[in-house]
Design an enzyme around this catalytic site. Structure first.
Site, short mmCIF file in Angstrom:
data_model
loop_
_atom_site.label_atom_id
_atom_site.label_comp_id
_atom_site.label_asym_id
_atom_site.label_seq_id
_atom_site.Cartn_x
_atom_site.Cartn_y
_atom_site.Cartn_z
N HIS A 176 9.35 -3.40 3.47
CA HIS A 176 8.87 -3.60 2.10
C HIS A 176 10.05 -3.91 1.17
CE1 HIS A 176 5.61 -0.68 3.53
NE2 HIS A 176 4.89 -1.70 3.11
N MET A 233 0.84 -1.21 0.00
CA MET A 233 0.00 0.00 0.00
C MET A 233 0.88 1.25 0.00
SD MET A 233 -3.41 -0.93 2.11
CE MET A 233 -2.77 -0.68 3.74
N GLN A 276 -2.57 -12.39 7.53
CA GLN A 276 -2.75 -12.11 6.09
C GLN A 276 -1.97 -13.13 5.25
OE1 GLN A 276 -2.66 -8.00 4.35
NE2 GLN A 276 -0.54 -8.52 3.97
N LEU A 309 6.72 3.20 1.59
CA LEU A 309 7.62 2.05 1.71
C LEU A 309 8.74 2.29 2.71
CD1 LEU A 309 7.81 1.13 -2.08
CD2 LEU A 309 6.19 0.32 -0.34
#
Ligand code: AMP
Length: 288
Positions: A37, A30, A155, A33
């Protein structure tokens, strides 16, 4: 680094690589960063000859009153960082491109059980939004590998289940959580914290790390450890959504025979919700 703003552009580029025999690894994000990430991009690089990163703040996974509007958007800086770590393509779809009928009217993907558990209990509809957008992105990119962080452990497990249940020919790879020297897990939402809160936030990991050590050393049973951890987090000024022990890799309730466990926690510090986890390895079976 190529930039694709539409599904058609993305598909043209990926198809050209495929003709040349390239493999593709995909890192959905999303944006805003950080080094966590970027570590996933580096992990992706080790698995495939081409790396695609997406930045998409997905409205479908935010509940009413959550932080969709104020979620940090830092595209220029993100672009610079992705270029520096050797990303081949940055995909920047628009909301209307991914949800032409509107986010609420879209066909969705539901992973039963897991989606209502843990964070799902406190964020109804969140995991439906996550599964739906990741399914769509996987259908668009058609990668060989999708790389996700263990920071969002539920997730990761949910996407593994979806990929298996829907027979997607994709390998799901989990990357380790990157942390600040204090132990605080890197997160885009850390930018909501005041300097004082940020220092305090590291207590979350210290607490679950202590809990993990005590369970590895069998100082106490799981239920007692959960109760103690909740109490010490509340005393330290967090509002606890949950702090609990589950088994890896399916997040079911642990049985005494399980050796690979994980502590999962979600807490509030002021207006900011923090999640973290720590794995536990037990050498011999113990009491649940
Ligand atoms: P997000 O931008 O928050 O949707 O995260 C995109 C990906 O980065 C997800 O797979 C996250 O699990 C992963 N991620 C977030 N924080 C970290 C971290 N501290 N270390 C490693 N991966 C992370």
């Amino acid at each position: 680094m190529r930039i694709a703003e539409t599904i058609a552009e993305l598909r043209t580029d990926v198809a050209a690589w495929r003709r040349e025999g390239d493999s593709v690894a995909f890192v959905p994000t999303m944006g805003n960063l950080h080094a966590g990430h970027l570590s996933l991009v580096e992990l992706a690089r080790r698995h495939a000859s081409r790396v695609v990163v997406s930045i998409f703040v997905n409205p479908l996974q935010f509940g009413p009153g959550e932080d969709f509007d104020r979620y940090p958007r830092t595209l220029e800086e993100d672009r610079r960082r992705l270029l520096a770590v050797g990303t081949d393509l940055l995909f920047l779809p628009a909301v209307g491109d991914l949800y032409p009928a509107g986010a609420e009217a879209t066909t969705f993907v539901e992973v039963p059980g897991l989606a209502e558990d843990l964070c799902g209990r406190f964020r109804p509809g969140h995991f439906r939004g996550v599964a739906t957008v990741v399914c769509k992105l996987l259908n668009i990119v058609h990668p060989d590998f999708v790389v996700l962080g263990e920071k969002d452990y539920q997730q990761l497990v949910l996407i593994r289940r979806m990929v298996r249940d829907l027979d997607m020919p994709i390998e799901v790879i989990g990357g380790p959580t990157r942390r600040e020297p204090s132990g605080l897990a890197l997160s885009s939402r850390n930018s909501y914290l005041t300097a004082e809160e940020r220092e305090h936030a590291a207590t979350l990991y210290r607490c679950i790390d202590m809990m993990g050590k005590s369970l590895e050393d069998r100082v106490n049973g799981i239920a007692a450890a959960e109760g103690e951890a909740e109490q010490s987090l509340e005393q330290a000024g967090f509002r606890v959504d949950y702090v609990t022990v589950r088994r890896c890799p399916d997040l079911a309730q642990p049985t005494p025979e399980d050796r690979e466990l994980i502590i999962l926690a979600a807490v509030w510090l002021g207006r900011t919700r923090l999640i973290d986890n720590r794995k536990i390895h037990r050498d011999a079976p113990g009491g649940a």
